[in-house]
Enzyme design. Structure first.
Site, PDB file in Angstrom:
ATOM      1  N   HIS A   1       0.921  -1.164   0.051  1.00 14.88           N
ATOM      2  CA  HIS A   1       0.159  -0.024  -0.103  1.00 14.88           C
ATOM      3  C   HIS A   1       0.862   1.226   0.050  1.00 14.88           C
ATOM      4  O   HIS A   1       1.213   2.130   1.198  1.00 14.88           O
ATOM      5  CB  HIS A   1      -0.935   0.229   1.119  1.00 14.88           C
ATOM      6  CG  HIS A   1      -1.869   1.225   1.234  1.00 14.88           C
ATOM      7  ND1 HIS A   1      -3.320   0.939   1.467  1.00 14.88           N
ATOM      8  CD2 HIS A   1      -1.797   2.419   1.055  1.00 14.88           C
ATOM      9  CE1 HIS A   1      -3.909   2.147   1.193  1.00 14.88           C
ATOM     10  NE2 HIS A   1      -3.058   3.055   1.055  1.00 14.88           N
TER      11      HIS A   1
ATOM     12  N   HIS B   1       1.440   4.861  -2.385  1.00 13.43           N
ATOM     13  CA  HIS B   1       1.121   5.963  -3.658  1.00 13.43           C
ATOM     14  C   HIS B   1       2.122   6.480  -4.460  1.00 13.43           C
ATOM     15  O   HIS B   1       3.125   6.736  -4.097  1.00 13.43           O
ATOM     16  CB  HIS B   1       0.452   6.913  -2.799  1.00 13.43           C
ATOM     17  CG  HIS B   1      -1.040   6.513  -2.225  1.00 13.43           C
ATOM     18  ND1 HIS B   1      -2.294   6.228  -3.104  1.00 13.43           N
ATOM     19  CD2 HIS B   1      -1.471   6.128  -0.836  1.00 13.43           C
ATOM     20  CE1 HIS B   1      -3.044   5.898  -2.433  1.00 13.43           C
ATOM     21  NE2 HIS B   1      -2.571   5.794  -0.921  1.00 13.43           N
ATOM     22  N   ASP B   2       1.930   6.427  -5.724  1.00  8.31           N
ATOM     23  CA  ASP B   2       2.932   6.886  -6.711  1.00  8.31           C
ATOM     24  C   ASP B   2       3.685   8.044  -6.367  1.00  8.31           C
ATOM     25  O   ASP B   2       4.955   7.930  -6.743  1.00  8.31           O
ATOM     26  CB  ASP B   2       2.068   7.041  -8.087  1.00  8.31           C
ATOM     27  CG  ASP B   2       0.880   7.962  -7.998  1.00  8.31           C
ATOM     28  OD1 ASP B   2       0.469   8.291  -6.979  1.00  8.31           O
ATOM     29  OD2 ASP B   2       0.119   8.222  -8.965  1.00  8.31           O
TER      30      ASP B   2
ATOM     31  N   PHE C   1      -1.958  18.126   3.180  1.00 11.89           N
ATOM     32  CA  PHE C   1      -1.591  16.888   2.478  1.00 11.89           C
ATOM     33  C   PHE C   1      -2.039  17.379   0.970  1.00 11.89           C
ATOM     34  O   PHE C   1      -1.120  17.069  -0.033  1.00 11.89           O
ATOM     35  CB  PHE C   1      -2.457  15.720   2.959  1.00 11.89           C
ATOM     36  CG  PHE C   1      -2.074  14.521   2.292  1.00 11.89           C
ATOM     37  CD1 PHE C   1      -0.949  13.539   2.487  1.00 11.89           C
ATOM     38  CD2 PHE C   1      -2.778  14.191   1.255  1.00 11.89           C
ATOM     39  CE1 PHE C   1      -0.824  12.480   1.989  1.00 11.89           C
ATOM     40  CE2 PHE C   1      -2.687  12.835   0.502  1.00 11.89           C
ATOM     41  CZ  PHE C   1      -1.589  12.200   1.045  1.00 11.89           C
TER      42      PHE C   1
ATOM     43  N   PHE D   1       0.438  17.833  -2.520  1.00 13.42           N
ATOM     44  CA  PHE D   1       0.232  16.805  -3.540  1.00 13.42           C
ATOM     45  C   PHE D   1       0.306  17.826  -4.810  1.00 13.42           C
ATOM     46  O   PHE D   1       1.005  17.727  -5.690  1.00 13.42           O
ATOM     47  CB  PHE D   1      -1.052  15.947  -3.452  1.00 13.42           C
ATOM     48  CG  PHE D   1      -0.881  14.989  -4.379  1.00 13.42           C
ATOM     49  CD1 PHE D   1      -0.191  13.897  -3.940  1.00 13.42           C
ATOM     50  CD2 PHE D   1      -1.811  15.014  -5.454  1.00 13.42           C
ATOM     51  CE1 PHE D   1      -0.469  12.989  -4.911  1.00 13.42           C
ATOM     52  CE2 PHE D   1      -2.032  14.071  -5.924  1.00 13.42           C
ATOM     53  CZ  PHE D   1      -0.980  13.035  -6.100  1.00 13.42           C
TER      54      PHE D   1
ATOM     55  N   HIS E   1      -9.458   9.677  -7.941  1.00 17.99           N
ATOM     56  CA  HIS E   1      -9.796  10.313  -6.842  1.00 17.99           C
ATOM     57  C   HIS E   1     -11.369  10.184  -6.596  1.00 17.99           C
ATOM     58  O   HIS E   1     -12.057  10.280  -7.560  1.00 17.99           O
ATOM     59  CB  HIS E   1      -9.481  11.951  -7.119  1.00 17.99           C
ATOM     60  CG  HIS E   1      -9.689  12.545  -5.598  1.00 17.99           C
ATOM     61  ND1 HIS E   1     -10.476  13.261  -5.264  1.00 17.99           N
ATOM     62  CD2 HIS E   1      -8.390  13.062  -4.891  1.00 17.99           C
ATOM     63  CE1 HIS E   1     -10.539  13.852  -3.942  1.00 17.99           C
ATOM     64  NE2 HIS E   1      -8.950  13.553  -3.846  1.00 17.99           N
TER      65      HIS E   1
ATOM     66  N   GLY F   1      -8.079   9.813  -1.965  1.00 17.46           N
ATOM     67  CA  GLY F   1      -8.470  10.902  -1.311  1.00 17.46           C
ATOM     68  C   GLY F   1      -9.378  10.474  -0.211  1.00 17.46           C
ATOM     69  O   GLY F   1      -9.649   9.592   0.178  1.00 17.46           O
TER      70      GLY F   1
ATOM     71  N   GLU G   1     -10.850   4.279   6.742  1.00 17.94           N
ATOM     72  CA  GLU G   1      -9.672   4.971   7.157  1.00 17.94           C
ATOM     73  C   GLU G   1     -10.623   6.174   7.664  1.00 17.94           C
ATOM     74  O   GLU G   1     -10.376   7.470   7.240  1.00 17.94           O
ATOM     75  CB  GLU G   1      -8.898   5.546   6.058  1.00 17.94           C
ATOM     76  CG  GLU G   1      -7.984   6.307   6.342  1.00 17.94           C
ATOM     77  CD  GLU G   1      -6.822   7.042   5.108  1.00 17.94           C
ATOM     78  OE1 GLU G   1      -7.550   6.830   3.986  1.00 17.94           O
ATOM     79  OE2 GLU G   1      -5.825   7.747   5.192  1.00 17.94           O
TER      80      GLU G   1
ATOM     81  N   HIS H   1      -6.074   0.227   4.712  1.00 16.87           N
ATOM     82  CA  HIS H   1      -6.185   0.793   6.223  1.00 16.87           C
ATOM     83  C   HIS H   1      -7.217  -0.223   7.115  1.00 16.87           C
ATOM     84  O   HIS H   1      -6.580  -0.658   7.776  1.00 16.87           O
ATOM     85  CB  HIS H   1      -6.697   2.243   5.913  1.00 16.87           C
ATOM     86  CG  HIS H   1      -5.767   3.335   5.603  1.00 16.87           C
ATOM     87  ND1 HIS H   1      -4.707   3.525   6.188  1.00 16.87           N
ATOM     88  CD2 HIS H   1      -5.566   3.983   4.451  1.00 16.87           C
ATOM     89  CE1 HIS H   1      -3.830   4.335   5.463  1.00 16.87           C
ATOM     90  NE2 HIS H   1      -4.529   4.538   4.246  1.00 16.87           N
TER      91      HIS H   1
ATOM     92  N   ASP I   1       2.191   6.670   2.295  1.00 14.92           N
ATOM     93  CA  ASP I   1       2.978   8.092   1.486  1.00 14.92           C
ATOM     94  C   ASP I   1       4.251   8.570   2.369  1.00 14.92           C
ATOM     95  O   ASP I   1       4.106   9.506   2.931  1.00 14.92           O
ATOM     96  CB  ASP I   1       2.030   9.109   1.524  1.00 14.92           C
ATOM     97  CG  ASP I   1       0.652   8.831   0.827  1.00 14.92           C
ATOM     98  OD1 ASP I   1       0.738   8.853  -0.330  1.00 14.92           O
ATOM     99  OD2 ASP I   1      -0.508   8.642   1.426  1.00 14.92           O
TER     100      ASP I   1
HETATM  101 ZN    ZN Z   1      -3.511   5.356   0.691  1.00 14.32          ZN
END
Ligand code: ZN
Ligand code: NAG
Ligand code: NAG
Ligand code: NAG
Ligand code: NAG
Ligand code: NAG
Length: 528
Positions: free
Chosen positions: A129, A131-132, A225, A229, A311, A344, A377, A402, A460
């Site tokens: 888990h 993110h890019d 956050f 981004f 998103h 998101g 989450e 999560h 992240d």
């Molecule tokens: Zn995530």
């Protein structure tokens, strides 16, 4: 005795091997004996001092139920385990216990911890888990990427920044009117270190300030956050940087002794210096190429897969189009593409059920599109968003991102357990995004105590000032694992990360064999 005490293996859970099987069988017999003893006691109404042997049996029963509780350790592993136990005892007796503190304050203490050094060296399997665009440390973004030619920056009205690489002077944006060529700006700045630090500050949540003051609420921390981004998007979607960033991402996990990655990726429009752009297929193909390059350079790294994400703020018609495109990409790139997810903040976006028509398209058309939904989450118990956990399972999700709220949903929890739908626990993320303060109170403590299918991941890491998986392993092992979690737990978590990955059973066998060699080496080098 509730059904929860059953030690029987459910399908989808990692299979025990050889002596582990015998051990499991013994434990199961022990379990039956203990339960009978207890029932007999109650039924016959015995009121005497509890039998110490029975007490010991119950203690052992609980230990055996935790994550890795049925793992049989070799002599060398047992030696390393007792070393770890002593280290953990010492860490718990210290004046400042890192898992009880906010990660921003704990980071330096963690770096000094001997357990952390061991966890860094430990082969951790896969990161499932992540993110890019929050993987590579922001120092690399600033010191390497923003120093490349044709890099423009502008200051937004709300004290943030935006970037673009362009062969021509860029057009003004609604939120920021004038662009500066960074090269010129640096030439005119008296202290470029200060400028670079302020750029870095805009690309991460990590701060030296008091985190409680900087981020007084969930709303504030999520806003910052999302701003960070937006600030880094212009840097990382420039084609040459996009390739390098991904290569660097793989390198960061590789250096942290992670051998496989499942990356949640937005597949955004990637642009060239002349402003031309590439579509999602190009982006996916680039991920595939760079992965191949990297594994050729590092044969002990197995590879990566992409979970395409969108998103959750989009409308239904956009979602429908995206699900259809995801199905097409899944068909055209079966080796690199693992499936689909929404990203998101759950609390602000629409719940999964809102998109039920779009999300049902694959199954209605008989097309395979595995889902890897973020769900639960949230700490807003009972809200519509809190239903995402159950809905994710109803939509046949392969794993749950999560699952922070899982322990409050007994039905979802049982389904996840029975179907072997692993929870991707991201401790530092949950703390920084203000769902939990003291890691010892993280709900995954309960899940680990009963070997619920789960993996540890970092979500992240660059946003949180972490990297790789080791910091999150530290929080899980020392924080909510408590004194009872042991080397068997760590071994199980690493194996889980392979077993619950989207790799085929045959691929899993191969990765597991590669991992076992590295694990044995790790144990023999550190057990003394
Ligand atoms: Zn995530
Ligand atoms: C920037 O990163 C690229 C790709 O990782 C590397 O080839 C290059 O040497 C770096 N440049 C500097 C100035 O660090
Ligand atoms: C530039 O700023 C940094 C950070 O504030 C400071 O440590 C450094 O001494 C400054 N350098 C000069 C030449 O003033
Ligand atoms: C972001 O950049 C702006 C403009 O340089 C600066 O004023 C601000 O302090 C930075 N924010 C952080 C958190 O460093
Ligand atoms: C949905 O969002 C897209 C992209 O923002 C927009 O072009 C479209 O008009 C919207 N559709 C509806 C029905 O609101
Ligand atoms: C559920 O997902 C798995 C894995 O993607 C797939 O093999 C299975 O066919 C799916 N079942 C349904 C009912 O969609």
């Amino acid at each position: 005795m509730g059904a929860g005490l059953s030690l029987t293996k459910t399908q989808g859970q990692p299979e025990a091997h050889g002596s582990e099987k015998t051990m499991a069988a013994q434990l199961q017999r022990l379990h039956v004996v203990v339960v009978h003893l207890l029932l007999l006691d109650y039924l016959s109404g015995v009121h005497s001092m509890p039998d110490p042997r029975q007490r010991e049996a119950l203690i052992q029963l609980e230990v055996s139920m935790q994550t890795g509780g049925q793992m049989v350790l070799t002599d060398a592993e047992q030696q390393l385990d007792s070393l770890l136990f002593k280290m953990k005892q010492r860490e718990m007796q210290g004046a400042a216990f890192p898992p009880a503190m906010h990660f921003f304050k704990a980071r330096q203490l963690i770096r000094n911890s001997p357990i952390f050094s061991l966890l860094q060296k430990m082969p951790k399997g896969g990161a499932l888990h992540v993110h890019d665009f929050s993987v590579v440390d922001v120092e690399w973004l600033v010191k390497n990427v923003t120093y490349r030619p044709h890099c423009y920056m502008c200051f937004t009205k709300d004290q943030s920044i935006r970037f673009i690489f362009s062969s021509q002077w860029p057009k003004p944006l609604p939120i920021c009117s004038s662009w500066f060529l960074l090269e010129d700006l640096r030439a005119k700045t008296t202290n470029t270190t200060e400028l670079d630090n302020s750029i870095m500050g805009n690309l991460t949540l990590f701060t030296d300030q008091d985190p409680e003051t900087a981020y007084p609420s969930q709303d504030v921390v999520w806003d910052v956050f999302e701003q960070s981004f937006l600030a880094l998007m212009g840097l990382v979607t420039y084609a040459p940087v996009f390739r390098d960033y991904y290569h660097q991402s793989l390198a960061q996990f590789y250096m942290d002794n992670v051998m496989y990655l499942e990356l949640r990726a937005l597949l955004p429009e990637v642009y060239e210096l002349d402003g031309s752009t590439h579509d999602r297929a190009w982006t996916l193909k680039t991920y595939e190429e760079v992965t191949r390059e990297f594994t050729a350079e590092h044969p002990d790294f197995y590879g990566a897969k992409i979970i395409f994400t969108i998103h959750r703020g989009v409308n239904v018609s956009t979602m429908t189009g995206v699900v259809e495109e995801a199905m097409k990409l899944q068909r055209n790139f079966p080796d690199i593409m693992a499936g689909f997810d929404l990203v998101g903040r759950e609390d602000r976006g629409k719940p999964l059920w809102y998109f039920r028509d779009a999300l049902s398209i694959p199954v209605e058309r008989g097309v395979t599109l595995p889902f890897f939904f973020h769900a639960g989450e949230t700490d807003r118990e009972g809200t519509e968003v809190d239903q995402n956990l159950l809905d994710a399972l109803l939509f046949n999700t392969s794993r749950i991102g999560h699952g922070f709220a899982l322990t409050r949903h007994p039905v979802a929890k049982e389904l996840s357990q029975k179907r072997g739908v692993a929870i991707e626990v991201c401790p530092i993320s949950n703390q920084v995004m203000m769902l939990v303060n003291d890691m010892r109170n993280h709900p995954a403590a309960a899940l680990m105590s009963e070997n619920h299918p789960l993996v540890i991941s970092s979500d992240d890491p660059a946003m949180f000032g972490a990297s790789g998986l080791s910091y999150d392993f530290y929080e899980a092992f020392v924080g909510f694992g408590g004194l009872r979690s042991n080397l068997g737990s760590l071994k199980q978590l690493a194996i889980n990360s392979i077993r619950y990955s989207s790799l085929t059973p045959k691929q899993q066998e191969k990765v597991l064999a590669m991992w076992q060699i590295r694990w044995n080496k790790f144990v023999s080098e550190n057990a003394f």
